[in-house]
Scaffold this motif. Sequence first.
Motif, PDB file in Angstrom:
ATOM      1  N   VAL A 100       0.836  -1.196   0.000  1.00  0.00           N
ATOM      2  CA  VAL A 100       0.000   0.000   0.000  1.00  0.00           C
ATOM      3  C   VAL A 100       0.877   1.254   0.000  1.00  0.00           C
ATOM      4  CG1 VAL A 100      -1.615   1.362   1.406  1.00  0.00           C
ATOM      5  CG2 VAL A 100      -1.994  -1.094   1.082  1.00  0.00           C
ATOM      6  N   GLY A 101       1.847   1.281   0.896  1.00  0.00           N
ATOM      7  CA  GLY A 101       2.743   2.432   0.953  1.00  0.00           C
ATOM      8  C   GLY A 101       3.616   2.552  -0.279  1.00  0.00           C
ATOM      9  N   GLY A 102       4.019   1.409  -0.826  1.00  0.00           N
ATOM     10  CA  GLY A 102       4.830   1.418  -2.037  1.00  0.00           C
ATOM     11  C   GLY A 102       4.106   2.048  -3.202  1.00  0.00           C
ATOM     12  N   GLY A 114      15.693  10.676  -0.827  1.00  0.00           N
ATOM     13  CA  GLY A 114      15.915   9.963   0.420  1.00  0.00           C
ATOM     14  C   GLY A 114      14.788   8.981   0.707  1.00  0.00           C
ATOM     15  N   ARG A 115      15.170   7.719   0.902  1.00  0.00           N
ATOM     16  CA  ARG A 115      14.161   6.673   1.112  1.00  0.00           C
ATOM     17  C   ARG A 115      13.286   6.963   2.321  1.00  0.00           C
ATOM     18  NH1 ARG A 115      15.543   0.168   1.570  1.00  0.00           N
ATOM     19  NH2 ARG A 115      13.394  -0.526   1.906  1.00  0.00           N
ATOM     20  N   GLU A 116      13.903   7.380   3.420  1.00  0.00           N
ATOM     21  CA  GLU A 116      13.128   7.626   4.638  1.00  0.00           C
ATOM     22  C   GLU A 116      12.200   8.826   4.473  1.00  0.00           C
ATOM     23  OE1 GLU A 116      12.888   5.613   7.213  1.00  0.00           O
ATOM     24  OE2 GLU A 116      14.173   4.301   6.025  1.00  0.00           O
ATOM     25  N   THR A 117      12.670   9.843   3.775  1.00  0.00           N
ATOM     26  CA  THR A 117      11.834  11.021   3.543  1.00  0.00           C
ATOM     27  C   THR A 117      10.619  10.662   2.707  1.00  0.00           C
ATOM     28  OG1 THR A 117      13.750  12.483   3.661  1.00  0.00           O
ATOM     29  CG2 THR A 117      11.795  13.361   2.587  1.00  0.00           C
ATOM     30  N   ARG A 118      10.829   9.871   1.663  1.00  0.00           N
ATOM     31  CA  ARG A 118       9.735   9.472   0.782  1.00  0.00           C
ATOM     32  C   ARG A 118       8.745   8.577   1.522  1.00  0.00           C
ATOM     33  NH1 ARG A 118      10.863  10.283  -4.685  1.00  0.00           N
ATOM     34  NH2 ARG A 118       9.743   8.411  -5.346  1.00  0.00           N
ATOM     35  N   ARG A 119       9.274   7.687   2.355  1.00  0.00           N
ATOM     36  CA  ARG A 119       8.385   6.819   3.134  1.00  0.00           C
ATOM     37  C   ARG A 119       7.569   7.646   4.127  1.00  0.00           C
ATOM     38  NH1 ARG A 119       8.436   0.921   5.343  1.00  0.00           N
ATOM     39  NH2 ARG A 119       6.896   1.137   7.034  1.00  0.00           N
ATOM     40  N   LEU A 121       6.625  10.698   3.893  1.00  0.00           N
ATOM     41  CA  LEU A 121       5.591  11.428   3.157  1.00  0.00           C
ATOM     42  C   LEU A 121       4.407  10.506   2.859  1.00  0.00           C
ATOM     43  CD1 LEU A 121       6.308  13.897   0.254  1.00  0.00           C
ATOM     44  CD2 LEU A 121       4.281  12.462   0.252  1.00  0.00           C
ATOM     45  N   ALA A 122       4.703   9.270   2.441  1.00  0.00           N
ATOM     46  CA  ALA A 122       3.637   8.309   2.146  1.00  0.00           C
ATOM     47  C   ALA A 122       2.861   7.934   3.406  1.00  0.00           C
ATOM     48  CB  ALA A 122       4.232   7.060   1.499  1.00  0.00           C
ATOM     49  N   GLU A 123       3.575   7.740   4.504  1.00  0.00           N
ATOM     50  CA  GLU A 123       2.897   7.392   5.756  1.00  0.00           C
ATOM     51  C   GLU A 123       1.976   8.525   6.214  1.00  0.00           C
ATOM     52  OE1 GLU A 123       6.220   6.331   8.258  1.00  0.00           O
ATOM     53  OE2 GLU A 123       5.905   4.187   7.866  1.00  0.00           O
ATOM     54  N   ARG A 124       2.426   9.752   6.032  1.00  0.00           N
ATOM     55  CA  ARG A 124       1.595  10.895   6.396  1.00  0.00           C
ATOM     56  C   ARG A 124       0.358  10.968   5.500  1.00  0.00           C
ATOM     57  NH1 ARG A 124       5.354  14.192   6.521  1.00  0.00           N
ATOM     58  NH2 ARG A 124       5.163  15.310   4.551  1.00  0.00           N
ATOM     59  N   ALA A 125       0.537  10.665   4.217  1.00  0.00           N
ATOM     60  CA  ALA A 125      -0.603  10.675   3.291  1.00  0.00           C
ATOM     61  C   ALA A 125      -1.633   9.620   3.680  1.00  0.00           C
ATOM     62  CB  ALA A 125      -0.112  10.437   1.867  1.00  0.00           C
ATOM     63  N   LEU A 126      -1.171   8.448   4.092  1.00  0.00           N
ATOM     64  CA  LEU A 126      -2.089   7.395   4.528  1.00  0.00           C
ATOM     65  C   LEU A 126      -2.824   7.804   5.809  1.00  0.00           C
ATOM     66  CD1 LEU A 126       0.133   4.254   3.838  1.00  0.00           C
ATOM     67  CD2 LEU A 126      -1.985   4.870   2.653  1.00  0.00           C
ATOM     68  N   ALA A 127      -2.081   8.400   6.735  1.00  0.00           N
ATOM     69  CA  ALA A 127      -2.708   8.819   7.996  1.00  0.00           C
ATOM     70  C   ALA A 127      -3.786   9.867   7.761  1.00  0.00           C
ATOM     71  CB  ALA A 127      -1.641   9.360   8.948  1.00  0.00           C
ATOM     72  N   GLU A 128      -3.604  10.722   6.761  1.00  0.00           N
ATOM     73  CA  GLU A 128      -4.581  11.776   6.471  1.00  0.00           C
ATOM     74  C   GLU A 128      -5.949  11.221   6.082  1.00  0.00           C
ATOM     75  OE1 GLU A 128      -2.745  14.045   3.409  1.00  0.00           O
ATOM     76  OE2 GLU A 128      -1.495  15.228   4.773  1.00  0.00           O
ATOM     77  N   PHE A 135       1.070   1.013   5.722  1.00  0.00           N
ATOM     78  CA  PHE A 135       2.117   1.131   4.715  1.00  0.00           C
ATOM     79  C   PHE A 135       2.521  -0.223   4.131  1.00  0.00           C
ATOM     80  CE2 PHE A 135       6.322   1.457   2.946  1.00  0.00           C
ATOM     81  CZ  PHE A 135       6.394   2.732   2.394  1.00  0.00           C
ATOM     82  N   ASP A 136       2.704  -1.234   4.988  1.00  0.00           N
ATOM     83  CA  ASP A 136       3.217  -2.528   4.527  1.00  0.00           C
ATOM     84  C   ASP A 136       2.133  -3.522   4.140  1.00  0.00           C
ATOM     85  OD1 ASP A 136       6.025  -1.930   4.839  1.00  0.00           O
ATOM     86  OD2 ASP A 136       5.716  -2.052   7.013  1.00  0.00           O
ATOM     87  N   ARG A 137       0.889  -3.091   4.138  1.00  0.00           N
ATOM     88  CA  ARG A 137      -0.209  -3.992   3.789  1.00  0.00           C
ATOM     89  C   ARG A 137      -0.215  -4.309   2.298  1.00  0.00           C
ATOM     90  NH1 ARG A 137      -4.859  -3.574   7.335  1.00  0.00           N
ATOM     91  NH2 ARG A 137      -6.113  -4.501   5.674  1.00  0.00           N
ATOM     92  N   ASP A 138      -0.727  -5.506   1.964  1.00  0.00           N
ATOM     93  CA  ASP A 138      -0.964  -5.896   0.580  1.00  0.00           C
ATOM     94  C   ASP A 138      -2.235  -5.207   0.109  1.00  0.00           C
ATOM     95  OD1 ASP A 138      -1.774  -7.208  -1.783  1.00  0.00           O
ATOM     96  OD2 ASP A 138      -0.952  -9.130  -1.121  1.00  0.00           O
TER      97      ASP A 138
END
Length: 221
Positions: A100-102, A114-119, A121-128, A135-138
Motif C-alpha cells: 500500500v505504501g509502495g 531519500g528513502r526515509e523522507t519518501r516513506r 511522506l507516504a505514511e503521512r498521506a495514509l494517515a490523512e 504502509f506494509d499492507r498488501d
Amino acid sequence: MLEIPETRPLTLSDVTIRLAERTLLAVSATVMPGEVLTIMGPSGSGKSALLAFAGGFLDPAFDASGRLLIGKEDLTNVAANRRHAGILFQDPLLFPHLSVGGNIVFAVPPSVRGRETRRALAERALAEVGLAGFFDRDPETLSGGQKARVALQRVLVSAPHFLLLDEPFSKLDTALRQQMRELVFSRARAAGLPAILVTHDSADAEAAGGAVIEIGGEAKP
C-alpha cells in the motif's frame, strides 16, 4: 518536503472533439483553483474523450481542436507525462506487486530525495485518510473504500497541477460513494487544484458544487 505547485486555473479553450466527422462535444470553460467542472452525459457521448484530451492521451481515432491551458501555459501539444495531471479512474488501479505504501511512494516526485523522507511522506498521506499503519499492507487486503482512498492519496502526492476525475465513484456502494465524494472534493479544494469530473450521476455533480456542462448543452451556474 514535497513542494506544492502554484495553483492556477485550468482552461478549455474552444475544445471540439469529433469521431468519424461527427461532433461529440464542443466546450469552452475555465476552472478556478479548488473548483470542479462537471461534464455530464450518457455513455458514448465523449466525456472520457474530453478527459483523454486534457490528459494528453486521446486516441488518434478522435479528431480534436482547441487548446488546454494551465494558467497561461499552453499544454495542448505537451506530452502526457509532462502535463502534471492527476487522474482518478473508476477502478483504483493499485499496483498489486507493491505494498500500500509502495503504491504511494511510487508517485512521489523524484525531487523528493531519500528513502526515509519518501516513506515518511507516504505514511503521512495514509494517515490523512484514516489508514495510519497500512504502509506494509498488501493492496488486496483492502476494502473498496480503502483502495479508493489510497488511489486518491497516490494522485495527490504526485503534486499534480490539475485533476481529471473519470467517474471515480461509480463502482462504490451508496454509503462509500458519498464519503468519497466529500473526501475527493474537499482535498481538491484544500490543495487549490482545478478539477474536471465526468459522470452520468447528477448526485456527483451536486456534490462537486461547481459548473455543469451537459454534452450538447451550456454551462449551468
